[in-house]
Motif scaffolding. Structure first.
Motif, short mmCIF file in Angstrom:
data_model
loop_
_atom_site.label_atom_id
_atom_site.label_comp_id
_atom_site.label_asym_id
_atom_site.label_seq_id
_atom_site.Cartn_x
_atom_site.Cartn_y
_atom_site.Cartn_z
N SER A 193 75.10 22.26 -1.19
CA SER A 193 74.63 22.09 -2.68
C SER A 193 73.07 21.27 -2.53
O SER A 193 72.55 21.10 -3.53
N GLU A 194 73.06 20.62 -1.26
CA GLU A 194 71.76 19.95 -1.02
C GLU A 194 71.14 20.22 0.25
O GLU A 194 72.19 20.46 1.14
N PRO A 195 69.97 19.73 0.66
CA PRO A 195 69.63 19.81 2.31
C PRO A 195 70.50 19.08 3.00
O PRO A 195 70.86 17.98 2.31
N LEU A 229 74.23 26.06 5.56
CA LEU A 229 73.29 25.71 4.54
C LEU A 229 73.30 26.56 3.36
O LEU A 229 72.94 25.98 2.35
N ARG A 230 73.61 27.71 3.40
CA ARG A 230 73.80 28.72 2.12
C ARG A 230 74.87 28.08 1.21
O ARG A 230 74.61 28.03 0.15
N VAL A 253 65.37 29.24 6.95
CA VAL A 253 65.53 27.82 6.36
C VAL A 253 64.19 27.15 6.00
O VAL A 253 63.12 27.46 6.57
N TYR A 308 67.21 20.28 5.91
CA TYR A 308 67.29 21.77 5.64
C TYR A 308 67.97 22.52 4.60
O TYR A 308 69.02 22.20 4.30
N SER A 309 67.53 23.47 4.15
CA SER A 309 67.97 24.51 3.01
C SER A 309 67.75 25.59 3.23
O SER A 309 66.57 26.07 3.96
#
Length: 265
Positions: free
Chosen positions: A18-20, A14-15, A50, A67-68
Protein backbone atom coordinates in the motif's frame (compact mmCIF):
# COMPACT_ATOMS: atom_id res chain seq x y z
CA UNK A 1 13.91 -9.80 -15.27
CA UNK A 2 11.65 -12.55 -16.69
CA UNK A 3 14.31 -15.16 -15.86
CA UNK A 4 14.84 -14.04 -12.27
CA UNK A 5 12.67 -15.61 -9.57
CA UNK A 6 13.92 -13.23 -6.81
CA UNK A 7 13.19 -10.12 -8.88
CA UNK A 8 9.69 -11.33 -9.81
CA UNK A 9 9.02 -11.95 -6.14
CA UNK A 10 10.19 -8.46 -5.17
CA UNK A 11 8.04 -6.95 -7.92
CA UNK A 12 4.96 -8.90 -6.75
CA UNK A 13 5.49 -7.74 -3.16
CA UNK A 14 5.79 -4.12 -4.27
CA UNK A 15 2.65 -4.42 -6.41
CA UNK A 16 0.72 -5.61 -3.39
CA UNK A 17 2.11 -3.00 -0.99
CA UNK A 18 0.00 0.00 0.00
CA UNK A 19 3.07 2.27 0.24
CA UNK A 20 6.70 2.31 -0.92
CA UNK A 21 9.02 -0.15 0.83
CA UNK A 22 12.75 0.28 1.35
CA UNK A 23 15.47 -2.31 0.86
CA UNK A 24 15.65 -3.16 4.56
CA UNK A 25 11.93 -3.92 4.71
CA UNK A 26 12.09 -6.03 1.55
CA UNK A 27 15.09 -7.94 2.87
CA UNK A 28 13.14 -8.75 6.04
CA UNK A 29 10.10 -9.93 4.06
CA UNK A 30 12.03 -12.08 1.57
CA UNK A 31 14.81 -13.33 3.82
CA UNK A 32 17.46 -12.13 1.37
CA UNK A 33 20.53 -10.09 2.29
CA UNK A 34 19.89 -6.38 1.94
CA UNK A 35 22.78 -6.03 -0.54
CA UNK A 36 21.20 -8.67 -2.77
CA UNK A 37 17.84 -6.91 -2.53
CA UNK A 38 19.39 -3.59 -3.53
CA UNK A 39 21.02 -5.24 -6.56
CA UNK A 40 17.66 -6.62 -7.76
CA UNK A 41 15.94 -3.30 -7.07
CA UNK A 42 18.52 -1.49 -9.19
CA UNK A 43 17.79 -3.87 -12.09
CA UNK A 44 14.04 -3.41 -11.71
CA UNK A 45 14.49 0.37 -11.63
CA UNK A 46 16.58 0.34 -14.83
CA UNK A 47 13.88 -1.75 -16.50
CA UNK A 48 11.25 0.86 -15.45
CA UNK A 49 9.35 -1.73 -13.43
CA UNK A 50 9.77 0.10 -10.12
CA UNK A 51 10.24 3.73 -9.10
CA UNK A 52 12.30 5.23 -6.30
CA UNK A 53 10.91 7.59 -3.69
CA UNK A 54 12.69 9.52 -0.99
CA UNK A 55 11.28 8.71 2.44
CA UNK A 56 11.82 10.32 5.85
CA UNK A 57 14.68 8.81 7.88
CA UNK A 58 13.99 6.67 10.94
CA UNK A 59 15.50 8.83 13.64
CA UNK A 60 18.73 10.59 12.73
CA UNK A 61 20.42 9.91 9.44
CA UNK A 62 19.94 10.30 5.75
CA UNK A 63 16.52 9.94 4.06
CA UNK A 64 15.62 6.41 3.05
CA UNK A 65 14.95 5.27 -0.52
CA UNK A 66 11.58 3.60 -0.95
CA UNK A 67 10.46 1.56 -3.95
CA UNK A 68 7.05 1.22 -5.56
CA UNK A 69 5.93 -0.89 -8.53
CA UNK A 70 4.99 0.85 -11.77
CA UNK A 71 1.40 -0.07 -12.49
CA UNK A 72 0.68 -1.67 -15.82
CA UNK A 73 -1.73 0.08 -18.19
CA UNK A 74 -2.31 -2.79 -20.64
CA UNK A 75 -5.94 -3.96 -20.76
CA UNK A 76 -5.37 -7.48 -19.40
CA UNK A 77 -8.91 -7.62 -18.05
CA UNK A 78 -10.37 -7.00 -21.50
CA UNK A 79 -8.00 -9.49 -23.11
CA UNK A 80 -8.90 -12.17 -20.55
CA UNK A 81 -12.60 -11.50 -21.18
CA UNK A 82 -12.16 -12.07 -24.92
CA UNK A 83 -10.20 -15.28 -24.36
CA UNK A 84 -12.77 -16.59 -21.85
CA UNK A 85 -15.58 -15.99 -24.33
CA UNK A 86 -13.78 -18.13 -26.93
CA UNK A 87 -13.86 -21.32 -24.82
CA UNK A 88 -17.47 -22.15 -25.62
CA UNK A 89 -20.74 -22.22 -23.64
CA UNK A 90 -20.28 -25.45 -21.61
CA UNK A 91 -18.87 -24.68 -18.12
CA UNK A 92 -17.29 -28.12 -17.69
CA UNK A 93 -15.42 -27.95 -20.98
CA UNK A 94 -14.41 -24.37 -20.27
CA UNK A 95 -13.00 -25.46 -16.91
CA UNK A 96 -11.10 -28.39 -18.42
CA UNK A 97 -9.63 -26.16 -21.14
CA UNK A 98 -8.70 -23.53 -18.55
CA UNK A 99 -6.93 -26.07 -16.30
CA UNK A 100 -4.99 -27.37 -19.30
CA UNK A 101 -4.03 -23.80 -20.22
CA UNK A 102 -2.92 -23.16 -16.64
CA UNK A 103 -0.71 -26.25 -16.72
CA UNK A 104 0.82 -25.09 -20.00
CA UNK A 105 1.53 -21.71 -18.42
CA UNK A 106 3.08 -23.37 -15.37
CA UNK A 107 5.27 -25.56 -17.57
CA UNK A 108 6.80 -22.47 -19.20
CA UNK A 109 7.16 -20.48 -15.99
CA UNK A 110 10.49 -20.18 -14.21
CA UNK A 111 9.30 -21.84 -11.02
CA UNK A 112 12.66 -21.92 -9.29
CA UNK A 113 14.17 -25.00 -7.70
CA UNK A 114 12.25 -25.62 -4.49
CA UNK A 115 11.97 -29.34 -3.82
CA UNK A 116 8.57 -30.31 -2.38
CA UNK A 117 9.17 -33.05 0.17
CA UNK A 118 6.38 -32.16 2.59
CA UNK A 119 3.08 -30.31 2.83
CA UNK A 120 4.99 -27.40 4.35
CA UNK A 121 7.25 -27.27 1.28
CA UNK A 122 4.19 -27.26 -1.00
CA UNK A 123 2.72 -24.40 0.98
CA UNK A 124 5.93 -22.37 0.65
CA UNK A 125 6.08 -22.88 -3.13
CA UNK A 126 2.40 -22.01 -3.56
CA UNK A 127 2.67 -18.92 -1.32
CA UNK A 128 5.66 -17.62 -3.30
CA UNK A 129 3.96 -18.25 -6.62
CA UNK A 130 0.70 -16.57 -5.57
CA UNK A 131 2.60 -13.62 -4.11
CA UNK A 132 4.45 -13.11 -7.37
CA UNK A 133 1.21 -13.19 -9.33
CA UNK A 134 -0.39 -10.51 -7.15
CA UNK A 135 -2.82 -12.58 -5.04
CA UNK A 136 -1.54 -11.24 -1.70
CA UNK A 137 -1.75 -14.72 -0.12
CA UNK A 138 -2.11 -15.26 3.62
CA UNK A 139 -1.60 -18.51 5.48
CA UNK A 140 -4.69 -19.61 7.43
CA UNK A 141 -2.93 -21.22 10.37
CA UNK A 142 -6.13 -21.69 12.37
CA UNK A 143 -7.45 -24.11 9.73
CA UNK A 144 -4.23 -26.08 9.26
CA UNK A 145 -3.84 -29.75 10.14
CA UNK A 146 -1.18 -32.36 9.47
CA UNK A 147 -3.04 -33.20 6.25
CA UNK A 148 -4.12 -29.85 4.83
CA UNK A 149 -3.09 -26.21 4.46
CA UNK A 150 -5.41 -23.35 3.52
CA UNK A 151 -4.07 -20.26 1.74
CA UNK A 152 -6.27 -17.16 1.70
CA UNK A 153 -6.04 -15.33 -1.64
CA UNK A 154 -7.00 -11.80 -0.62
CA UNK A 155 -6.44 -10.24 -4.05
CA UNK A 156 -6.82 -11.37 -7.64
CA UNK A 157 -5.67 -9.49 -10.75
CA UNK A 158 -8.79 -10.74 -12.59
CA UNK A 159 -11.29 -10.70 -9.74
CA UNK A 160 -14.12 -8.97 -11.60
CA UNK A 161 -13.83 -11.35 -14.55
CA UNK A 162 -13.72 -14.28 -12.13
CA UNK A 163 -17.13 -13.28 -10.76
CA UNK A 164 -18.74 -14.14 -14.10
CA UNK A 165 -16.19 -16.62 -15.54
CA UNK A 166 -14.91 -18.43 -12.45
CA UNK A 167 -14.56 -21.76 -14.26
CA UNK A 168 -12.12 -20.09 -16.66
CA UNK A 169 -10.16 -17.74 -14.41
CA UNK A 170 -9.98 -20.08 -11.42
CA UNK A 171 -9.39 -23.05 -13.70
CA UNK A 172 -6.28 -21.40 -15.16
CA UNK A 173 -4.99 -20.58 -11.68
CA UNK A 174 -5.69 -24.13 -10.47
CA UNK A 175 -3.79 -25.66 -13.38
CA UNK A 176 -0.92 -23.24 -12.86
CA UNK A 177 -0.54 -24.05 -9.15
CA UNK A 178 -0.76 -27.79 -9.77
CA UNK A 179 1.85 -27.72 -12.53
CA UNK A 180 4.34 -25.68 -10.51
CA UNK A 181 3.93 -27.98 -7.50
CA UNK A 182 4.22 -31.08 -9.68
CA UNK A 183 7.39 -29.76 -11.32
CA UNK A 184 8.92 -29.36 -7.87
CA UNK A 185 8.12 -32.92 -6.79
CA UNK A 186 4.54 -32.86 -5.47
CA UNK A 187 2.99 -35.05 -8.19
CA UNK A 188 0.92 -37.74 -6.51
CA UNK A 189 1.75 -36.33 -3.08
CA UNK A 190 -0.33 -33.14 -2.81
CA UNK A 191 -3.82 -32.40 -4.12
CA UNK A 192 -4.88 -28.80 -4.87
CA UNK A 193 -8.41 -27.42 -4.77
CA UNK A 194 -9.70 -23.87 -5.17
CA UNK A 195 -12.70 -22.43 -3.35
CA UNK A 196 -13.79 -19.31 -5.30
CA UNK A 197 -15.34 -16.41 -3.39
CA UNK A 198 -15.83 -17.86 0.07
CA UNK A 199 -16.35 -14.18 0.83
CA UNK A 200 -17.04 -11.46 -1.76
CA UNK A 201 -13.34 -10.50 -1.85
CA UNK A 202 -11.70 -13.76 -0.80
CA UNK A 203 -10.81 -17.07 -2.44
CA UNK A 204 -9.06 -20.01 -0.78
CA UNK A 205 -6.55 -22.53 -2.07
CA UNK A 206 -6.57 -25.87 -0.25
CA UNK A 207 -3.47 -28.07 -0.33
CA UNK A 208 -4.02 -31.61 0.93
CA UNK A 209 -1.85 -34.67 1.29
CA UNK A 210 -3.06 -37.30 -1.15
CA UNK A 211 -4.85 -40.36 0.19
CA UNK A 212 -1.86 -42.52 -0.67
CA UNK A 213 0.53 -40.21 1.13
CA UNK A 214 -1.66 -40.15 4.23
CA UNK A 215 -1.77 -43.92 4.26
CA UNK A 216 2.00 -44.07 3.91
CA UNK A 217 2.53 -41.58 6.72
CA UNK A 218 0.14 -43.45 9.01
CA UNK A 219 1.57 -46.86 8.01
CA UNK A 220 -1.93 -48.00 7.12
CA UNK A 221 -3.30 -49.72 4.05
CA UNK A 222 -5.54 -47.30 2.15
CA UNK A 223 -7.67 -47.71 -0.91
CA UNK A 224 -7.93 -44.57 -3.05
CA UNK A 225 -10.52 -44.63 -5.90
CA UNK A 226 -8.75 -44.00 -9.21
CA UNK A 227 -11.03 -41.14 -10.26
CA UNK A 228 -12.01 -39.78 -6.89
CA UNK A 229 -12.53 -36.04 -6.63
CA UNK A 230 -11.57 -35.45 -10.25
CA UNK A 231 -13.35 -33.88 -13.17
CA UNK A 232 -13.27 -35.34 -16.66
CA UNK A 233 -9.80 -35.13 -18.12
CA UNK A 234 -8.09 -36.23 -14.89
CA UNK A 235 -7.97 -32.84 -13.15
CA UNK A 236 -9.64 -31.97 -9.82
CA UNK A 237 -12.72 -29.79 -10.28
CA UNK A 238 -12.99 -26.43 -8.64
CA UNK A 239 -14.10 -27.00 -5.09
CA UNK A 240 -17.44 -25.75 -3.73
CA UNK A 241 -17.43 -22.71 -1.46
CA UNK A 242 -16.35 -23.46 2.10
CA UNK A 243 -18.86 -23.87 4.92
CA UNK A 244 -21.69 -24.45 2.46
CA UNK A 245 -21.75 -20.90 1.16
CA UNK A 246 -23.00 -20.15 -2.33
CA UNK A 247 -20.40 -18.59 -4.59
CA UNK A 248 -21.45 -15.02 -5.50
CA UNK A 249 -20.84 -15.65 -9.20
CA UNK A 250 -23.65 -18.25 -9.17
CA UNK A 251 -26.18 -16.09 -7.38
CA UNK A 252 -28.85 -14.87 -9.75
CA UNK A 253 -27.01 -16.67 -12.54
CA UNK A 254 -28.54 -18.69 -15.34
CA UNK A 255 -29.96 -21.82 -13.61
CA UNK A 256 -28.49 -24.15 -16.23
CA UNK A 257 -25.01 -22.74 -15.72
CA UNK A 258 -25.38 -22.97 -11.95
CA UNK A 259 -26.58 -26.56 -12.23
CA UNK A 260 -23.67 -27.58 -14.48
CA UNK A 261 -21.15 -25.90 -12.21
CA UNK A 262 -22.62 -27.55 -9.14
CA UNK A 263 -22.35 -30.95 -10.82
CA UNK A 264 -18.73 -30.25 -11.66
CA UNK A 265 -17.91 -29.31 -8.06
Amino acid sequence: MSDSWPRRRLLAILRGASEPLDAQELARITGQHVTTVRFHLDVLTKESLVRQFQQPPRGRGRPRIGYSAVQRSVGYQELAQVLADQLGPDPRRRSEAAITAGRTWGAKLDAGDHAVESLEDAKDVAMTLLSELGFAPERDQAAETDEQVLIRMTACPLRELARTHSEVVCGVHLGLIKEVLDRNGARGEVNVRLHPFVDPELCVARLELSGQRRAQDNREVASVPAGADQAAGGEPALAPPLAGRVAPQLRNADPNVAKQSAQQW
